[in-house]
Motif scaffolding. Sequence first.
Motif, PDB file in Angstrom:
ATOM      1  N   GLU A 133     135.091  96.688 117.734  1.00  0.00           N
ATOM      2  CA  GLU A 133     136.482  97.182 118.035  1.00  0.00           C
ATOM      3  C   GLU A 133     137.415  96.457 117.028  1.00  0.00           C
ATOM      4  O   GLU A 133     138.369  97.390 116.843  1.00  0.00           O
ATOM      5  CB  GLU A 133     136.723  96.720 119.638  1.00  0.00           C
ATOM      6  CG  GLU A 133     135.758  97.463 120.583  1.00  0.00           C
ATOM      7  CD  GLU A 133     136.321  97.023 121.965  1.00  0.00           C
ATOM      8  OE1 GLU A 133     136.348  97.812 122.763  1.00  0.00           O
ATOM      9  OE2 GLU A 133     136.078  95.640 122.094  1.00  0.00           O
ATOM     10  N   THR A 134     137.212  95.366 116.807  1.00  0.00           N
ATOM     11  CA  THR A 134     138.240  94.778 115.911  1.00  0.00           C
ATOM     12  C   THR A 134     138.253  95.628 114.556  1.00  0.00           C
ATOM     13  O   THR A 134     139.599  95.678 113.899  1.00  0.00           O
ATOM     14  CB  THR A 134     137.861  93.345 115.479  1.00  0.00           C
ATOM     15  OG1 THR A 134     137.692  92.458 116.536  1.00  0.00           O
ATOM     16  CG2 THR A 134     139.036  92.555 114.690  1.00  0.00           C
ATOM     17  N   GLY A 135     137.335  96.248 114.094  1.00  0.00           N
ATOM     18  CA  GLY A 135     137.577  97.058 112.836  1.00  0.00           C
ATOM     19  C   GLY A 135     137.893  98.330 113.057  1.00  0.00           C
ATOM     20  O   GLY A 135     138.098  99.286 112.179  1.00  0.00           O
ATOM     21  N   GLU A 136     138.301  98.685 114.116  1.00  0.00           N
ATOM     22  CA  GLU A 136     138.630 100.333 114.634  1.00  0.00           C
ATOM     23  C   GLU A 136     140.019 100.590 113.664  1.00  0.00           C
ATOM     24  O   GLU A 136     141.088  99.889 113.766  1.00  0.00           O
ATOM     25  CB  GLU A 136     138.723 100.537 115.941  1.00  0.00           C
ATOM     26  CG  GLU A 136     137.436 100.646 116.554  1.00  0.00           C
ATOM     27  CD  GLU A 136     137.391 100.921 118.091  1.00  0.00           C
ATOM     28  OE1 GLU A 136     138.655 100.809 118.657  1.00  0.00           O
ATOM     29  OE2 GLU A 136     136.670 100.995 118.745  1.00  0.00           O
ATOM     30  N   GLY A 137     139.995 101.794 112.943  1.00  0.00           N
ATOM     31  CA  GLY A 137     141.100 102.042 112.541  1.00  0.00           C
ATOM     32  C   GLY A 137     141.299 101.965 110.837  1.00  0.00           C
ATOM     33  O   GLY A 137     142.189 102.068 110.208  1.00  0.00           O
ATOM     34  N   TYR A 138     140.360 101.157 110.584  1.00  0.00           N
ATOM     35  CA  TYR A 138     140.240 100.690 109.020  1.00  0.00           C
ATOM     36  C   TYR A 138     138.833 101.498 108.392  1.00  0.00           C
ATOM     37  O   TYR A 138     137.835 101.504 108.986  1.00  0.00           O
ATOM     38  CB  TYR A 138     140.142  99.252 108.961  1.00  0.00           C
ATOM     39  CG  TYR A 138     141.458  98.342 109.255  1.00  0.00           C
ATOM     40  CD1 TYR A 138     142.462  98.045 108.103  1.00  0.00           C
ATOM     41  CD2 TYR A 138     141.921  98.130 110.550  1.00  0.00           C
ATOM     42  CE1 TYR A 138     143.727  97.692 108.501  1.00  0.00           C
ATOM     43  CE2 TYR A 138     142.989  97.605 110.937  1.00  0.00           C
ATOM     44  CZ  TYR A 138     143.793  97.318 109.884  1.00  0.00           C
ATOM     45  OH  TYR A 138     145.218  96.678 110.232  1.00  0.00           O
TER      46      TYR A 138
END
Length: 260
Positions: A133-138
Amino acid sequence: MTTIQTSLRLIAAAAAFAAICTQAASAATADPNAKPSVVIVHGAFADGSDWSKVIPILQAKGVKVTAVQNPLTSLADDVAATRRAIAAQPGKVVLVGHSWGGTVITDAGQHDKVASLVYVAAFAPDAGKSTAETGEGYPAAPGSKRFVADAEGFLSLPEAAMREDFAQDVPAAQAAVMTATQGPIQAKAFADKVTSAAWTTKPSWFIVSARDRMIDPGLLRAMAKKINARTTELQASHVPQQSRPADVAKVILDAVAATR
């Protein structure tokens, strides 16, 4: 053997066990006069030897260093292994995490002995969030598209990916050794959520790898800013501890100096 002899042996064994437990408890109690030590948590596709270039630099400065050997089976398992290493230290701890190890130290870093955190090209999730989830949007980093899964769901990197995406700034022979010593990670671990975020209460340092091909550098910069870390950016691959060990050691030593 008589009943009395048997009883005496059992009493002696119990006393010896109690002494061992007392010694272990004593070792786990923080000594306020002890120098800060460093506990290093490796990431996925690696093991403790990934830090073999940084550890001697720290030791030469008189710093006690422990490299955790993560099972890489789940976040909970890695956090448990890290907490055992922290508990064994004589005093305050500077907790260092690389890549996936950043998620581990985010959770394990709530331990009372941990004074500060050092993220090295690492994930720094929010409480209740997972690494994925931390990498979402990248953008997905190139190397993240080259994982190979086995029949039990453990992911590894083929040698070409290790050489081209994970450690593109080290000699090919060194990358080959890193391929051989890598620790496969259970894919489901990336969906495990951290229970708390130590960076919300403890000072943090962050190394951004500008040439990272495993975690998008933009994501690294955003995480460093979000956690209000003292940030150093290196023109390095995902493993600056291998290609820029002196620079990485300097950041860790800065964190150690700040805990005195």
